[in-house]
Design a protein around this motif. Structure first.
Motif, mmCIF file in Angstrom:
data_model
loop_
_atom_site.group_PDB
_atom_site.id
_atom_site.type_symbol
_atom_site.label_atom_id
_atom_site.label_comp_id
_atom_site.label_asym_id
_atom_site.label_seq_id
_atom_site.Cartn_x
_atom_site.Cartn_y
_atom_site.Cartn_z
ATOM 1 N N GLN A 1 0.550 3.996 1.312
ATOM 2 C CA GLN A 1 0.651 4.650 2.612
ATOM 3 C C GLN A 1 1.875 4.181 3.394
ATOM 4 O O GLN A 1 2.300 4.852 4.339
ATOM 5 N N GLU B 1 2.050 -1.502 -4.316
ATOM 6 C CA GLU B 1 0.901 -0.627 -4.060
ATOM 7 C C GLU B 1 -0.386 -1.396 -3.920
ATOM 8 O O GLU B 1 -1.313 -0.951 -3.258
ATOM 9 N N ARG B 2 -0.458 -2.558 -4.553
ATOM 10 C CA ARG B 2 -1.671 -3.362 -4.404
ATOM 11 C C ARG B 2 -1.347 -4.840 -4.521
ATOM 12 O O ARG B 2 -0.394 -5.227 -5.183
ATOM 13 N N ASP C 1 -5.825 3.732 -0.467
ATOM 14 C CA ASP C 1 -5.180 2.488 -0.878
ATOM 15 C C ASP C 1 -6.180 1.385 -1.191
ATOM 16 O O ASP C 1 -6.002 0.611 -2.128
ATOM 17 N N SER D 1 -3.615 11.177 -1.671
ATOM 18 C CA SER D 1 -2.623 10.108 -1.785
ATOM 19 C C SER D 1 -2.100 10.099 -3.206
ATOM 20 O O SER D 1 -2.845 10.410 -4.142
ATOM 21 N N GLY E 1 0.849 -1.191 0.000
ATOM 22 C CA GLY E 1 0.000 0.000 0.000
ATOM 23 C C GLY E 1 0.886 1.244 0.000
ATOM 24 O O GLY E 1 1.876 1.315 0.730
#
Lengths: 460, 555
Positions: free
Chosen positions: A245, A265-266, A322, A347, A243
């Motif tokens: 974040q 990120e995912r 996210d 974000s 993620g």
């Protein structure tokens, strides 16, 4: 590329957003023997506590400095001191994690200063882990609270290591975002271990909020990563952040102990998992186990089966950045149209959400846009249930809080297997809605004036 | 308009409050300012309380002025039911940001009020003040006044910043807002001799509708329910009711009493939990209405309805009695429920091993004694560990409580039933009582429990987590007992009398030194029990604990 806009409304109606301090407390719940403490008035804690209890259906440790009117005006040193002493003496925690709130930030309490004073006055607390994070309610959202708190944990709790130091090649630090459930963490742990890697999750909610029945009766968190283990995280060979974040915490780890990091990120969807599995194979030097080869095949088959139902659907998603990026990307890859995307805070991933516009707004925005754009599936947390019932469209619960259904802690979206299950769940929702509300009748096609109607593909 | 501190002072002065009645003038001035304990406090704040009390007004827009925490974290968490508008279920908040904190949030609030009126056109807006805007000096009274003038709509300020006190104070502040700004501002189209107000009833899970058909049958009109399924206009003309029933005295006594004072509306405190209580309440309503001019035949009709409903309920409950034989209940709740549910459970033949009285008034406790006898086990303050031990020692078969303590029971593999705010079933009136019994029976006899209590095949039966927890507790108690310093500390730390701050050690020492055996004796030597008298039960417990070993020795 999506355009990110912010709602101009003065009044937020049916908030999607939750406050930053409870995001911070949530992160502390992933540490063993922890007591999250909100420096604010009682309600600041009580509201968050109720949310967590309703979401996880678990006993949740959380305390308050119980700021009174007078303490709020004069400053909360005594309350912080007493809270720490009380918690320390009564619940024997291994760590107390402190987040500020809107009240104490408005006053401007210098909690770092308080903690220094407290340590001076009470020498037995000199070495006791007290981690403080400034998280005013009037700024940012839940996800930001988590982000800042995890980064702060790294800065305070990880022992510094020379960049050139010898590292344990099997050890991996995993920094999960707050959009991952305890079930997701368990799934990831299994994957890491199948590659012979030893993962350390910071924070590790799977240890504390996975619903297991504890071996000990304790008023603090019942599991999670220990302070001692966090201290040695600098010796790991890699940090894997999940993620966007978690970039901040991963960078903090690199700065403090020189651990290189890779950010995913995912982890929902076929391609992101291909990348993830390939990376694990690379850093572990092991081939991909047969198990994941099979799971990949199953996911591919699931996508084939489900695309009849998900393809072409217009979705409205309301989620923290996210989670929004994660789910909307996967569904976009399944052929769905992300018609409405609403989120809570800024974000870098937002502009990469596969839609026209991402709105930083509330559930009223989500509902109105979903209505205007004729969406046929709503995805957001439990507070969206009213909107879904007014819109008369199926509703998939994702994110926090999920208080009106069970299994919130075990909902799975990562890995091949998690993606597969999620896809089936969503497709089944659409099918059920059709059976319940959209059965064709002799009149279904009669009222339109455009002549010949094509039978919708899903009815074949 | 009175200032917030004046309003709070006024609430503390409430003559209808049982606690206040026993205080001196000087003590009363201090109010209920018991400092909450940092690091050891639980429960909601004043804002929480105000919102709980008013949110069930269904056609009103409830706008929370504050940063996102106050409303974003709390909305949609209670299940009141509405027969009409669902505006109350929508959440409105100004979601203040940093700029508002620095420059003030009044403009945003004003704009928010305008937006709500433009979009939803409610009959009124309730604006809730929270900690942060109160600190920076946002004057919501002024904003509400300006907005009300500008938009020609009632905009009611509810001054309830969280830091002024606990949830209960917030309930009363909400009541004050109604008294000051709403009640008496409109007139009903017509009145009847059968008009009543229901005060402190929130219609959770729609359970008040388990009673309303009976009132309808009797021709009794609920002029206004404060606040369950309530409507703004009904509230505004509620001062024309002939009588009132107060369901929860802790929350709304100020409303009931001041309406009596200002408008001459007599009230009584009653409950619709339990068969006897339901009948008593119906009778009391009829009696008050007749006193205020309703025809006397109302009582005959009421008695007929009561007789019919009671017979039906008893018949339905009869079948549970064999199922509940020798079954014991631990009740962890507070306030009015601590006695009203006791009555209900006893009616079904369940034995109550303990009831918590943490939030109960002196009157509540007296009622419990009436119901359960002088040796009633009232639990002042119980830690989860103690609750757990109670269940584990099989002193109870089922626990009834609110959602937050459920895991004590469930993790002990014990049946549990939610009787608090988040419950899904209505338990009110005659029908509700039967429903409660049904739910208890289902929980008690679920075959799952037997399976859950068995250890896994690979586990050593003796060292499961339950036995470890018990051992841990016993060890801790033994450790304290063995260490004279810590034992003394523990004795000194435990307060027995809060008014006169007398601790357990002092009481025990006095008993030992003077050979005391009565509460009056203890009072004479220690100063305890001179204030509100609530500690009488605790002193009795201490006396009983000391005499028990001696009795055994004598045998």
């Amino acid at each position: 590329m999506a355009i990110v806009t912010t709602s101009k409304k003065a009044c937020s109606v049916n908030p999607l957003k939750m406050s930053q301090p409870i995001g911070g407390s949530f992160a502390f719940m992933g540490l063993r023997g922890a007591m999250p403490l909100l420096h604010g008035s009682q309600g600041c804690t009580s509201f968050g506590l109720t949310l967590f209890v309703r979401h996880f259906k678990e006993a949740v440790p959380m305390q308050t400095t119980a700021m009174s009117e007078v303490a709020t005006v004069l400053g909360g040193y005594e309350n912080v001191e007493q809270a720490i002493l009380n918690i320390y003496n009564r619940t024997k925690p291994e760590i107390i994690g402190i987040n500020s709130t809107g009240v104490t930030e408005t006053k401007g309490d210098d909690v770092e200063g308080f903690i220094r004073l407290i340590r001076q006055k009470h020498p037995h607390l000199e070495k006791f882990p007290l981690v403080y994070v400034a998280t005013p309610d009037f700024k940012d959202a839940f996800q930001d609270g988590w982000e800042k708190t995890v980064a702060r944990m790294v800065e305070v709790l990880v022992d510094p290591v020379e960049a050139a130091a010898v590292r344990d090649p099997a050890r991996v630090n995993v920094l999960p975002g707050c959009h991952l459930t305890p079930g997701d963490l368990d799934e990831l742990r299994t994957i890491f271990e199948d590659f012979g890697l030893k993962p350390a999750f910071l924070p590790d909610l799977a240890g504390s909020l996975d619903g297991h029945i504890p071996d000990e009766f304790t008023p603090t968190t019942i599991g999670g990563i220990g302070v001692d283990e966090i201290a040695t995280m600098g010796q790991a060979a890699w940090t894997i952040a999940i993620g966007a974040q978690m970039q901040r915490a991963a960078e903090a780890m690199q700065k403090r102990a020189g651990v290189p990091f890779r950010l995913f990120e995912r982890l929902c969807g076929l391609i992101p998992n291909d990348e993830f599995i390939a990376f694990l194979s690379e850093i572990s030097g092991r081939p991909v186990p047969a198990k994941y080869r099979r799971q990949r095949g199953q996911l591919a088959d699931a996508m084939l089966d489900a695309h009849f139902h998900i393809g072409g659907r217009k979705l409205a998603i309301g989620a923290e950045p996210d989670l929004l990026f994660d789910l909307s990307s996967m569904l976009h890859e399944m052929g769905a149209e992300v018609a409405v995307a609403v989120t809570t805070t800024v974000s870098p991933v937002l502009e990469r959400v596969r839609t026209q516009e991402v709105l930083i707004g509330d559930l009223e925005d989500l509902e109105e846009l979903a209505k205007a754009r004729d969406c046929d599936l709503l995805i957001t947390h439990s507070h969206g249930r009213q909107a879904a019932s007014r819109l008369k469209i199926p509703f998939y619960r994702a994110g926090f809080p999920m208080f009106d259904r069970l299994c919130a802690g075990h909902q799975l979206s990562v890995g091949y297997r998690g993606t597969r299950d999620l896809i089936f769940d969503l497709a089944n929702l659409v099918i059920a809605d059709r059976e319940a509300n959209h059965q064709p009748t002799p009149d279904t096609w009669r009222t339109t004036d455009s002549g010949l109607q094509v039978v919708p593909p899903q009815l074949h | 308009m009175s200032s917030l501190s004046a309003t709070i002072q006024d609430v503390f002065n409430e003559p209808g409050c049982g606690k206040n009645a026993n205080k001196t003038e000087a003590e009363r001035k201090k109010g209920c300012t018991k400092q909450l304990q940092p690091g050891g406090a639980a429960g909601g704040c004043a804002f929480d309380g105000a919102k709980i009390a008013l949110q069930p007004f269904t056609d009103v827009a409830h706008l929370v002025h504050g940063p996102i925490a106050c409303e974003g974290n709390s909305w949609d968490n209670r299940g009141s039911a509405s027969s009409g508008s669902d505006l109350w279920r929508r959440s409105f908040t100004t979601d203040m940001n940093e700029t508002d904190i620095v420059f003030g949030g009044e403009k945003r609030l004003y704009k928010a009020i305008k937006e709500v009126i433009d979009k939803y056109d409610p009959p009124a807006i309730f604006v809730y003040q929270t900690c942060v805007p109160a600190m920076i000096g946002d004057d919501i009274n002024a904003v509400c006044k300006a907005a009300a003038t500008k938009f020609g709509k009632p905009v009611i300020p509810v001054n309830s910043p969280g830091f002024v006190g606990p949830k209960n104070l917030g309930n009363k502040l909400a009541g004050e807002a109604l008294l000051e700004h709403v009640i008496g501002t409109e007139e009903p189209d017509y009145t009847t001799p059968y008009d009543i107000n229901i005060i402190g009833e929130y219609n959770l899970s729609g359970e008040f509708w388990q009673i309303k058909p009976l009132l309808d049958e009797l021709g009794i009109r609920i002029l206004s329910c404060i606040s369950g399924d309530g409507k703004y206009r009904e509230l505004a003309y509620s001062h024309r009711a002939k009588a009132a029933m107060m369901v929860c005295s802790k929350a709304m006594i100020n409303v009931a009493r001041k309406m009596e004072e200002r408008y001459g509306i007599p009230y009584f405190e009653g409950s619709f939990y339990g068969i006897q209580d339901s009948s008593d309440s119906l009778r009391e309503i009829a009696r008050l209405l007749i006193e205020r001019g309703a025809p006397a035949e109302l009582m005959d009709r009421t008695e007929a309805v009561i007789a019919r409903e009671e017979a039906k309920a008893w018949a339905a409950i009869e079948r549970f009695k064999p199922r509940f034989k020798d079954k014991k209940v631990l009740l962890i709740t507070g306030g009015v429920k601590s006695w009203s549910v006791v009555a209900a459970l006893q009616e079904a033949g369940l034995e109550i091993v303990g009831t918590s009285v943490k939030k109960s008034t002196k009157e509540d406790k007296e009622r419990i004694k009436e119901l359960m006898g002088q040796d009633a086990h009232m639990i002042e303050d119980m830690t989860p560990r103690e609750m757990y031990k109670m269940l584990k020692d099989a002193r109870a078969d089922i626990m009834l409580s609110g959602g937050k303590s459920q895991f004590v029971a469930l993790k002990a593999a014990m049946p549990w039933l939610d009787i608090n705010q988040e419950r899904c079933h209505g338990y009110m009136g005659y029908i509700g009582m039967v429903k409660l019994m049904e739910e208890i029976e289902k929980a008690l006899y679920n075959p799952m429990w037997a399976q859950l209590r068995k250890p896994a095949p690979w586990d050593d039966a003796g060292v499961n987590w339950q036995s470890k927890a018990m051992a841990q507790m016993d060890a801790q108690a033994a450790e304290i007992a063995a260490d004279p310093v810590r034992a003394e500390e523990a004795r000194r730390a435990r307060k027995i009398c809060f008014c006169k701050t007398v601790d357990l050690g002092t009481v025990e020492d006095a008993i030992a030194a003077h050979g005391l055996s009565t509460v009056d004796g203890v009072k004479e030597h220690t100063n305890a029990s001179g204030g509100c008298g609530a500690c009488k039960g605790r002193i009795e417990d201490v006396l009983a604990a000391r005499s028990a070993p001696m009795l055994q020795a004598a045998e």
